[in-house]
Write an enzyme that holds these catalytic residues in place. Structure first.
Site, PDB file in Angstrom:
ATOM      1  N   TYR A   5       2.100  54.765  -9.936  1.00  0.00           N
ATOM      2  CA  TYR A   5       2.542  53.886  -8.835  1.00  0.00           C
ATOM      3  C   TYR A   5       4.029  53.559  -8.994  1.00  0.00           C
ATOM      4  O   TYR A   5       4.831  53.760  -8.092  1.00  0.00           O
ATOM      5  CB  TYR A   5       1.696  52.605  -8.856  1.00  0.00           C
ATOM      6  CG  TYR A   5       2.124  51.564  -7.851  1.00  0.00           C
ATOM      7  CD1 TYR A   5       1.661  51.609  -6.536  1.00  0.00           C
ATOM      8  CD2 TYR A   5       2.983  50.512  -8.202  1.00  0.00           C
ATOM      9  CE1 TYR A   5       2.049  50.640  -5.606  1.00  0.00           C
ATOM     10  CE2 TYR A   5       3.373  49.552  -7.289  1.00  0.00           C
ATOM     11  CZ  TYR A   5       2.895  49.620  -5.993  1.00  0.00           C
ATOM     12  OH  TYR A   5       3.280  48.661  -5.076  1.00  0.00           O
ATOM     13  N   LYS A  54       7.240  54.697  -6.743  1.00  0.00           N
ATOM     14  CA  LYS A  54       8.082  53.698  -6.060  1.00  0.00           C
ATOM     15  C   LYS A  54       9.543  53.864  -6.510  1.00  0.00           C
ATOM     16  O   LYS A  54      10.463  53.666  -5.724  1.00  0.00           O
ATOM     17  CB  LYS A  54       7.582  52.275  -6.343  1.00  0.00           C
ATOM     18  CG  LYS A  54       6.215  51.964  -5.720  1.00  0.00           C
ATOM     19  CD  LYS A  54       6.228  51.954  -4.190  1.00  0.00           C
ATOM     20  CE  LYS A  54       4.891  51.565  -3.589  1.00  0.00           C
ATOM     21  NZ  LYS A  54       4.817  51.721  -2.136  1.00  0.00           N
ATOM     22  N   SER A 107       8.739  49.893  -0.809  1.00  0.00           N
ATOM     23  CA  SER A 107       8.790  50.062  -2.258  1.00  0.00           C
ATOM     24  C   SER A 107       8.194  48.838  -2.944  1.00  0.00           C
ATOM     25  O   SER A 107       7.376  48.123  -2.351  1.00  0.00           O
ATOM     26  CB  SER A 107      10.245  50.299  -2.676  1.00  0.00           C
ATOM     27  OG  SER A 107      10.316  50.516  -4.063  1.00  0.00           O
TER      28      SER A 107
HETATM   29  N1  LIG Z   1       0.630  43.548  -2.790  1.00  0.00           N
HETATM   30  C1  LIG Z   1       1.794  43.517  -3.430  1.00  0.00           C
HETATM   31  O1  LIG Z   1       2.110  42.601  -4.204  1.00  0.00           O
HETATM   32  C2  LIG Z   1       2.787  44.626  -3.211  1.00  0.00           C
HETATM   33  C3  LIG Z   1       3.977  44.583  -3.956  1.00  0.00           C
HETATM   34  C4  LIG Z   1       4.900  45.595  -3.780  1.00  0.00           C
HETATM   35  C5  LIG Z   1       4.666  46.598  -2.873  1.00  0.00           C
HETATM   36  N2  LIG Z   1       3.508  46.603  -2.156  1.00  0.00           N
HETATM   37  C6  LIG Z   1       3.312  47.727  -1.227  1.00  0.00           C
HETATM   38  O2  LIG Z   1       2.852  47.260   0.026  1.00  0.00           O
HETATM   39  C7  LIG Z   1       2.119  48.293   0.660  1.00  0.00           C
HETATM   40  C8  LIG Z   1       0.808  47.739   1.180  1.00  0.00           C
HETATM   41  O3  LIG Z   1       0.041  47.282   0.075  1.00  0.00           O
HETATM   42  P1  LIG Z   1      -0.976  46.067   0.168  1.00  0.00           P
HETATM   43  O4  LIG Z   1      -0.668  45.175  -0.985  1.00  0.00           O
HETATM   44  O5  LIG Z   1      -0.995  45.501   1.529  1.00  0.00           O
HETATM   45  O6  LIG Z   1      -2.337  46.818  -0.185  1.00  0.00           O
HETATM   46  P2  LIG Z   1      -3.761  46.829   0.565  1.00  0.00           P
HETATM   47  O7  LIG Z   1      -4.135  45.440   0.980  1.00  0.00           O
HETATM   48  O8  LIG Z   1      -4.665  47.550  -0.365  1.00  0.00           O
HETATM   49  O9  LIG Z   1      -3.499  47.690   1.881  1.00  0.00           O
HETATM   50  C9  LIG Z   1      -3.203  49.057   1.798  1.00  0.00           C
HETATM   51  C10 LIG Z   1      -3.348  49.689   3.160  1.00  0.00           C
HETATM   52  O10 LIG Z   1      -3.057  51.088   3.033  1.00  0.00           O
HETATM   53  C11 LIG Z   1      -4.183  51.831   3.489  1.00  0.00           C
HETATM   54  N3  LIG Z   1      -4.316  53.083   2.733  1.00  0.00           N
HETATM   55  C12 LIG Z   1      -4.542  53.221   1.407  1.00  0.00           C
HETATM   56  N4  LIG Z   1      -4.624  54.525   1.076  1.00  0.00           N
HETATM   57  C13 LIG Z   1      -4.462  55.222   2.220  1.00  0.00           C
HETATM   58  C14 LIG Z   1      -4.491  56.591   2.542  1.00  0.00           C
HETATM   59  N5  LIG Z   1      -4.701  57.525   1.611  1.00  0.00           N
HETATM   60  N6  LIG Z   1      -4.313  56.969   3.820  1.00  0.00           N
HETATM   61  C15 LIG Z   1      -4.110  56.040   4.783  1.00  0.00           C
HETATM   62  N7  LIG Z   1      -4.087  54.721   4.551  1.00  0.00           N
HETATM   63  C16 LIG Z   1      -4.269  54.301   3.286  1.00  0.00           C
HETATM   64  C17 LIG Z   1      -5.394  50.910   3.271  1.00  0.00           C
HETATM   65  O11 LIG Z   1      -6.472  51.341   4.058  1.00  0.00           O
HETATM   66  P3  LIG Z   1      -7.998  50.981   3.604  1.00  0.00           P
HETATM   67  O12 LIG Z   1      -8.194  49.541   3.921  1.00  0.00           O
HETATM   68  O13 LIG Z   1      -8.828  51.888   4.432  1.00  0.00           O
HETATM   69  O14 LIG Z   1      -8.103  51.261   2.130  1.00  0.00           O
HETATM   70  C18 LIG Z   1      -4.779  49.584   3.719  1.00  0.00           C
HETATM   71  O15 LIG Z   1      -4.726  49.514   5.102  1.00  0.00           O
HETATM   72  C19 LIG Z   1       1.934  49.402  -0.379  1.00  0.00           C
HETATM   73  O16 LIG Z   1       2.902  50.417  -0.144  1.00  0.00           O
HETATM   74  C20 LIG Z   1       2.245  48.698  -1.680  1.00  0.00           C
HETATM   75  O17 LIG Z   1       2.749  49.573  -2.663  1.00  0.00           O
HETATM   76  C21 LIG Z   1       2.551  45.644  -2.306  1.00  0.00           C
END
Ligand SMILES: NC(=O)c1ccc[n+]([C@@H]2O[C@H](COP(=O)([O-])OP(=O)(O)OC[C@H]3O[C@@H](n4cnc5c(N)ncnc54)[C@H](OP(=O)(O)O)[C@@H]3O)[C@@H](O)[C@H]2O)c1
Length: 438
Positions: free
Chosen positions: A226, A230, A203
């Protein structure tokens, strides 16, 4: 001597948090488990090239940070899945269910998209200058898309009725995982009763009650799909042990006609975790802005924000702890989160916090209208951050018993609706298959 193999599936592992989770799983597992125990990380990406690059990174990390005697204790299995395509999700589940894999100990539902088109800089700049600590943690200046849909799921002409819309952000972040988890129940339920499988929903800190519209499950009408999704994730996970959701959760965790005798050994437990703030590609920014953002999140940490983890490896702590801790340890931590929690079926949203020096700790998170444990008891003075602690959203209100009651009632409704949606899509896929489509 026993030789235990732990299988953990991580989605979206080629970068960002997902890669951080895989790297940290290797370290935490090798450090904490018996020398004869082994770990198999099944990680998903969206292409074979990304899968191969990720494998190289995981192997390089293992070889660099662990002695050669440990190298055979961690193995990596690359898989592909596109979560906005239900047939791709089904193919992955079918492949794993019919493989040699005896059980799946945990699935970390990490992959996701923001669905943002940019930032409202006129609001963002003054807000950050005024209060960088809070406005980078709970931003109000991200611009979301309204009504983005996935491509059609099934071949044209293979269904009698037109296909209903499926929200892109909803499907990438939640529904694709929901279907994957359900279809992998034969493997999740094959775990021993003493060490049940775990579903770890990922989340965010951001969602508040106002983000979720009960009449728009997929968040198709909101400009914050988004945060809406969440919030729905929080509601589903936190209410998953309440009697009001029992029927729908039993249906979600049921195994329909597959892998038989093994299948009903245990029922998986559901947990929810968030990584705080991490600098990844989830927000797409020009290089120079990305560097400014990185600096901004470090500054927020240095002025005291416990949620500004910055690095994916640090932020992964909560996910790896949930994946590797025993169910008793997690339950004990849930009970310790509030004196009243032990007596009730309380669940906590776990998050990773960090101190100024970058040392991480896994902490309970306050959830709007749920509180910390969903006990309905006053908690501000006993919370780890204290009533005005730095980890609280400014203006946060304690959840009262009636708030929690409403939260649980909402949980029961959305669990039912998610199950209806799952069955509806399963019926469509079957129909399309019958017509030579899927
Ligand atoms: N970054 C933050 O501050 C933050 C805060 C709260 C929660 N989160 C959560 O953490 C999780 C990971 O986010 P992140 O920040 O690491 O983002 P990220 O760097 O953009 O990584 C997202 C990952 O998910 C994959 N993905 C996206 N859409 C997809 C789909 N339709 N089918 C299969 N794979 C898919 C991407 O693949 P590709 O590389 O091929 O696009 C990538 O491997 C998410 O659930 C996000 O909501 C992040």
């Amino acid at each position: 001597m026993s030789f235990n193999k732990t299988n953990i599936l991580v989605t979206g592992a080629n970068g960002g948090l997902g890669l951080g989770i895989c790297l940290r799983l290797i370290d935490d597992f090798l450090k904490s488990r018996n020398a004869t125990d082994t770990l198999n990380i099944i990680y998903t990406t969206r292409s074979t090239r990304k899968g191969t690059d990720t494998l190289k990174t995981l192997q390089a990390h293992l070889h660099r940070y662990h002695p050669s005697s440990q190298h055979n204790r961690a193995t990596f299995q690359a898989e592909n899945v596109e979560l906005t395509k239900l047939l791709s999700v089904r193919d992955l589940a079918r492949k794993l269910n019919s493989s040699e894999l005896p059980q799946l100990d945990a699935i970390i539902c990490n992959a996701g998209i923001g669905g943002w088109v940019g930032l409202d800089w006129f609001t963002a700049i003054p807000a950050i200058l005024l209060d960088i600590r809070n406005n980078t943690v709970w931003p109000t200046f991200k611009l979301g898309t309204i009504g983005a849909l996935t491509k059609p799921q099934l071949p044209e002409g293979s269904l009698a009725d037109p296909e209903p819309p499926l929200g892109e952000v909803f499907c990438a972040n939640l529904f694709g995982h929901y279907m994957l988890v359900h279809w992998l129940m034969p493997l999740l339920r094959a775990c021993d009763d003493g060490t049940p499988g775990k579903i770890i929903w990922v989340s965010s800190l951001e969602p508040q009650s106002h983000h979720f519209n009960r009449d728009d499950l997929q968040g198709l009408r909101t400009d914050a799909p988004y945060e809406h999704g969440k919030r729905l994730t929080d509601i589903l996970a936190l209410t998953s042990t309440r009697s009001a959701t029992e029927k729908a959760v039993a249906s979600f965790t049921s195994v329909e006609g597959t892998k038989s005798e093994q299948a009903a050994r245990s029922v998986p437990r559901q947990h929810v975790y968030h990584p705080g703030v991490v600098v990844t590609s989830v927000i797409s920014l020009y290089w120079i802005l990305q560097q400014a953002y990185l600096l901004g999140i470090y500054l927020a940490r240095w002025v005291g924000s416990p949620w500004s983890n910055v690095e994916p490896y640090t932020a992964a702590h909560g996910a790896t702890w949930l994946a590797l801790a025993s169910e008793e340890e997690i339950q004990q931590a849930e009970a310790d989160a509030h004196p009243a929690a032990a007596a009730k079926a309380c669940k906590v949203k776990w998050g990773t916090t960090v101190n100024r020096a970058g040392r991480s700790t896994v902490r309970p998170t306050e959830v709007d209208k749920w509180g910390i444990t969903g006990s309905g008891e006053s908690f501000a003075s006993t919370w780890w951050g204290g009533s005005s602690g730095l980890g609280r959203k400014p203006g946060a209100m304690e959840a009262k018993a009636e708030d929690v009651e409403e939260f649980v009632a909402l949980g029961a409704e959305v669990w039912e609706e998610m199950e209806e949606l799952r069955r509806d899509w399963e019926r469509r896929i079957e129909e399309s298959e019958g017509n030579g489509g899927a």
